[in-house]
Design a protein around this motif. Sequence first.
Motif, PDB file in Angstrom:
ATOM      1  N   ALA A 148       0.840  -1.186   0.000  1.00 14.09           N
ATOM      2  CA  ALA A 148       0.000   0.000   0.000  1.00 14.09           C
ATOM      3  C   ALA A 148       0.881   1.243   0.000  1.00 14.09           C
ATOM      4  O   ALA A 148       1.991   1.238   0.515  1.00 14.09           O
ATOM      5  N   GLU A 149       0.351   2.322  -0.571  1.00 14.89           N
ATOM      6  CA  GLU A 149       1.123   3.559  -0.600  1.00 14.89           C
ATOM      7  C   GLU A 149       1.318   4.099   0.816  1.00 14.89           C
ATOM      8  O   GLU A 149       2.376   4.608   1.162  1.00 14.89           O
ATOM      9  N   LEU A 150       0.286   4.002   1.633  1.00 15.11           N
ATOM     10  CA  LEU A 150       0.380   4.405   3.031  1.00 15.11           C
ATOM     11  C   LEU A 150       0.060   3.188   3.894  1.00 15.11           C
ATOM     12  O   LEU A 150      -1.011   2.605   3.786  1.00 15.11           O
ATOM     13  N   PRO A 151       0.971   2.756   4.780  1.00  8.45           N
ATOM     14  CA  PRO A 151       0.728   1.581   5.612  1.00  8.45           C
ATOM     15  C   PRO A 151      -0.525   1.749   6.468  1.00  8.45           C
ATOM     16  O   PRO A 151      -0.804   2.829   6.982  1.00  8.45           O
ATOM     17  N   HIS A 152      -1.277   0.662   6.632  1.00 14.24           N
ATOM     18  CA  HIS A 152      -2.466   0.699   7.472  1.00 14.24           C
ATOM     19  C   HIS A 152      -2.052   0.618   8.936  1.00 14.24           C
ATOM     20  O   HIS A 152      -0.875   0.453   9.273  1.00 14.24           O
ATOM     21  N   ASP A 153      -3.032   0.699   9.842  1.00 15.64           N
ATOM     22  CA  ASP A 153      -2.740   0.826  11.267  1.00 15.64           C
ATOM     23  C   ASP A 153      -2.013  -0.374  11.846  1.00 15.64           C
ATOM     24  O   ASP A 153      -1.296  -0.231  12.840  1.00 15.64           O
ATOM     25  N   ASP A 154      -2.212  -1.556  11.261  1.00 13.42           N
ATOM     26  CA  ASP A 154      -1.556  -2.744  11.813  1.00 13.42           C
ATOM     27  C   ASP A 154      -0.412  -3.233  10.915  1.00 13.42           C
ATOM     28  O   ASP A 154      -0.049  -4.402  10.937  1.00 13.42           O
ATOM     29  N   PHE A 155       0.160  -2.332  10.121  1.00 14.02           N
ATOM     30  CA  PHE A 155       1.316  -2.663   9.287  1.00 14.02           C
ATOM     31  C   PHE A 155       2.478  -3.038  10.189  1.00 14.02           C
ATOM     32  O   PHE A 155       2.806  -2.343  11.151  1.00 14.02           O
ATOM     33  N   ARG A 156       3.126  -4.155   9.881  1.00 15.86           N
ATOM     34  CA  ARG A 156       4.218  -4.648  10.716  1.00 15.86           C
ATOM     35  C   ARG A 156       5.550  -4.551   9.977  1.00 15.86           C
ATOM     36  O   ARG A 156       5.607  -4.718   8.760  1.00 15.86           O
ATOM     37  N   CYS A 157       6.582  -4.312  10.735  1.00 18.69           N
ATOM     38  CA  CYS A 157       7.915  -4.175  10.140  1.00 18.69           C
ATOM     39  C   CYS A 157       8.960  -4.580  11.166  1.00 18.69           C
ATOM     40  O   CYS A 157       8.879  -4.183  12.336  1.00 18.69           O
ATOM     41  N   GLY A 158       9.931  -5.393  10.732  1.00 22.07           N
ATOM     42  CA  GLY A 158      10.975  -5.799  11.657  1.00 22.07           C
ATOM     43  C   GLY A 158      12.074  -6.578  10.959  1.00 22.07           C
ATOM     44  O   GLY A 158      11.984  -6.907   9.779  1.00 22.07           O
ATOM     45  N   THR A 159      13.108  -6.878  11.734  1.00 18.10           N
ATOM     46  CA  THR A 159      14.285  -7.568  11.221  1.00 18.10           C
ATOM     47  C   THR A 159      14.308  -8.998  11.728  1.00 18.10           C
ATOM     48  O   THR A 159      14.084  -9.257  12.909  1.00 18.10           O
ATOM     49  N   VAL A 160      14.604  -9.925  10.813  1.00 17.33           N
ATOM     50  CA  VAL A 160      14.574 -11.353  11.109  1.00 17.33           C
ATOM     51  C   VAL A 160      15.906 -11.978  10.714  1.00 17.33           C
ATOM     52  O   VAL A 160      16.326 -11.867   9.555  1.00 17.33           O
ATOM     53  N   ALA A 161      16.565 -12.637  11.635  1.00 19.93           N
ATOM     54  CA  ALA A 161      17.816 -13.322  11.333  1.00 19.93           C
ATOM     55  C   ALA A 161      17.530 -14.746  10.877  1.00 19.93           C
ATOM     56  O   ALA A 161      16.796 -15.485  11.539  1.00 19.93           O
ATOM     57  N   LEU A 162      18.100 -15.112   9.733  1.00 17.53           N
ATOM     58  CA  LEU A 162      18.073 -16.501   9.285  1.00 17.53           C
ATOM     59  C   LEU A 162      19.391 -17.117   9.737  1.00 17.53           C
ATOM     60  O   LEU A 162      20.449 -16.813   9.191  1.00 17.53           O
ATOM     61  N   ALA A 163      19.332 -17.961  10.748  1.00 13.46           N
ATOM     62  CA  ALA A 163      20.540 -18.501  11.365  1.00 13.46           C
ATOM     63  C   ALA A 163      20.560 -20.019  11.217  1.00 13.46           C
ATOM     64  O   ALA A 163      19.516 -20.668  11.178  1.00 13.46           O
ATOM     65  N   GLY A 164      21.761 -20.562  11.139  1.00 15.06           N
ATOM     66  CA  GLY A 164      21.888 -22.016  11.019  1.00 15.06           C
ATOM     67  C   GLY A 164      23.327 -22.396  10.795  1.00 15.06           C
ATOM     68  O   GLY A 164      24.155 -21.555  10.442  1.00 15.06           O
TER      69      GLY A 164
ATOM     70  N   THR B 112      22.851 -14.786   7.560  1.00 15.30           N
ATOM     71  CA  THR B 112      24.101 -14.720   8.308  1.00 15.30           C
ATOM     72  C   THR B 112      25.065 -15.813   7.858  1.00 15.30           C
ATOM     73  O   THR B 112      24.642 -16.862   7.372  1.00 15.30           O
ATOM     74  N   PRO B 113      26.375 -15.587   8.031  1.00 18.69           N
ATOM     75  CA  PRO B 113      27.310 -16.697   7.814  1.00 18.69           C
ATOM     76  C   PRO B 113      26.970 -17.856   8.751  1.00 18.69           C
ATOM     77  O   PRO B 113      26.509 -17.637   9.873  1.00 18.69           O
ATOM     78  N   GLY B 114      27.190 -19.076   8.298  1.00 14.71           N
ATOM     79  CA  GLY B 114      26.923 -20.232   9.136  1.00 14.71           C
ATOM     80  C   GLY B 114      27.836 -20.251  10.343  1.00 14.71           C
ATOM     81  O   GLY B 114      29.052 -20.120  10.226  1.00 14.71           O
ATOM     82  N   LEU B 115      27.250 -20.389  11.531  1.00 10.32           N
ATOM     83  CA  LEU B 115      28.037 -20.450  12.754  1.00 10.32           C
ATOM     84  C   LEU B 115      28.637 -21.842  12.867  1.00 10.32           C
ATOM     85  O   LEU B 115      27.918 -22.845  12.843  1.00 10.32           O
TER      86      LEU B 115
ATOM     87  N   ALA C 208      28.112 -13.517  12.481  1.00  2.90           N
ATOM     88  CA  ALA C 208      26.870 -14.248  12.721  1.00  2.90           C
ATOM     89  C   ALA C 208      26.298 -13.908  14.087  1.00  2.90           C
ATOM     90  O   ALA C 208      25.096 -13.650  14.237  1.00  2.90           O
ATOM     91  N   ARG C 209      27.150 -13.893  15.104  1.00  3.86           N
ATOM     92  CA  ARG C 209      26.677 -13.590  16.456  1.00  3.86           C
ATOM     93  C   ARG C 209      26.204 -12.143  16.564  1.00  3.86           C
ATOM     94  O   ARG C 209      25.223 -11.847  17.261  1.00  3.86           O
ATOM     95  N   SER C 210      26.885 -11.235  15.878  1.00 10.45           N
ATOM     96  CA  SER C 210      26.476  -9.839  15.897  1.00 10.45           C
ATOM     97  C   SER C 210      25.104  -9.664  15.258  1.00 10.45           C
ATOM     98  O   SER C 210      24.252  -8.916  15.768  1.00 10.45           O
ATOM     99  N   ALA C 211      24.867 -10.370  14.150  1.00 11.75           N
ATOM    100  CA  ALA C 211      23.598 -10.233  13.433  1.00 11.75           C
ATOM    101  C   ALA C 211      22.417 -10.685  14.280  1.00 11.75           C
ATOM    102  O   ALA C 211      21.371 -10.041  14.299  1.00 11.75           O
ATOM    103  N   ILE C 212      22.580 -11.803  14.993  1.00 16.70           N
ATOM    104  CA  ILE C 212      21.441 -12.331  15.752  1.00 16.70           C
ATOM    105  C   ILE C 212      21.189 -11.543  17.039  1.00 16.70           C
ATOM    106  O   ILE C 212      20.169 -11.759  17.696  1.00 16.70           O
ATOM    107  N   SER C 213      22.090 -10.615  17.379  1.00 13.22           N
ATOM    108  CA  SER C 213      21.898  -9.829  18.601  1.00 13.22           C
ATOM    109  C   SER C 213      21.110  -8.556  18.347  1.00 13.22           C
ATOM    110  O   SER C 213      20.798  -7.828  19.300  1.00 13.22           O
ATOM    111  N   GLU C 214      20.775  -8.276  17.091  1.00  9.84           N
ATOM    112  CA  GLU C 214      20.170  -6.978  16.753  1.00  9.84           C
ATOM    113  C   GLU C 214      18.877  -7.133  15.959  1.00  9.84           C
ATOM    114  O   GLU C 214      18.560  -6.300  15.118  1.00  9.84           O
ATOM    115  N   VAL C 215      18.107  -8.204  16.226  1.00 10.89           N
ATOM    116  CA  VAL C 215      16.915  -8.467  15.423  1.00 10.89           C
ATOM    117  C   VAL C 215      15.674  -8.574  16.306  1.00 10.89           C
ATOM    118  O   VAL C 215      15.758  -8.670  17.531  1.00 10.89           O
ATOM    119  N   ASP C 216      14.514  -8.569  15.648  1.00 14.35           N
ATOM    120  CA  ASP C 216      13.243  -8.709  16.357  1.00 14.35           C
ATOM    121  C   ASP C 216      12.821 -10.157  16.494  1.00 14.35           C
ATOM    122  O   ASP C 216      11.978 -10.487  17.342  1.00 14.35           O
TER     123      ASP C 216
END
Length: 311
Positions: free
Chosen positions: A11-27, A75-78, A94-102
């Motif tokens: 949407a051009e303007l996010p609605h009231d329940d628009f969600r946004c965040g950072t997700v680490a893919l770790a493995g 992230t790089p594989g740990l 890898a450890r730095s990335a997973i410390s700063e996500v939602d």
Amino acid sequence: MNDEIDLGTPAELPHDDFRCGTVALAGRPNVGKSTLLNALIGFRLSIVSPRPQTTRHRILGIATSEAGQIMYVDTPGLHRGAKRAMNRSLNRAARSAISEVDLVVQVIEAGRWTDEDEALYDALVEQKVPRLLVINKVDLAKEKATMLPFVAELMTRHSFDDVYYVSALKEKGLKDLEAGILKRLPVQPPVFGEDEITDRSERFLAAEMVREQLMLRLDQELPYATTVEIEQFKDREDGVAEIHAVIWVERDGQKAIVIGNGGAQLKAIGTAARRHMERAFERKVFLRLWVKVREGWVDDETMLKKFGYTD
């Protein structure tokens, strides 16, 4: 039911329940995190090869829909036993990335839970954010009847908010995973524009595309002794992107292998990388490659920083 991800039109303007965040893919290495990232954002952003430790940098991939914006961090594989400076740098990244996500998504291979998976889990539980478990490569699992007992036993010993079964390669199970991620992200406006898919530059992506061909075409341990540095990236007046790249190796013998008989190997690497660049950058590319020797760069902290290996 179509399990392929549909990012929709934001949407051009996010609605009231628009969600946004950072997700680490770790493995641990080689569980398919990069393939999963590419499938989730619908773009071949992170390089992929059958070799472990292909990913060396934090890669941000952005997926925006009407429901929200998910910023995935590949992230790089740990991995354990990090004896060389390069490997220690990858673990720090890898450890730095997973410390700063939602939210953290731990990716494992169907039917397998290794000591490296356990070590990563121990690192993840220190983060006070939701944790999801993704069982990847379910299409390759030979004994599917044992999958549910395997996961049930795993969940008795580990705490995850939910479990998702996917095939990143076949793009199956991704809609459910995306929905599970979105509902756990904070309600807030998007960080990036609706058409943005990464915060990385074309210069960075060009280096990664050359390195991908090194991973795919060189035998045994040689790819791990190589890195790529872009010395020049400019758009000419004729609309062609002119790119000069240096492939760094540790020894003269490795240089000869990368170049190949009569330059054949280097030409093949350059041709394949250029084709990927032209598709990604949507314009013609003129690519020149050189191979240079820098002894011990893998263990040289100064050189690692020069080549972009930072936390």
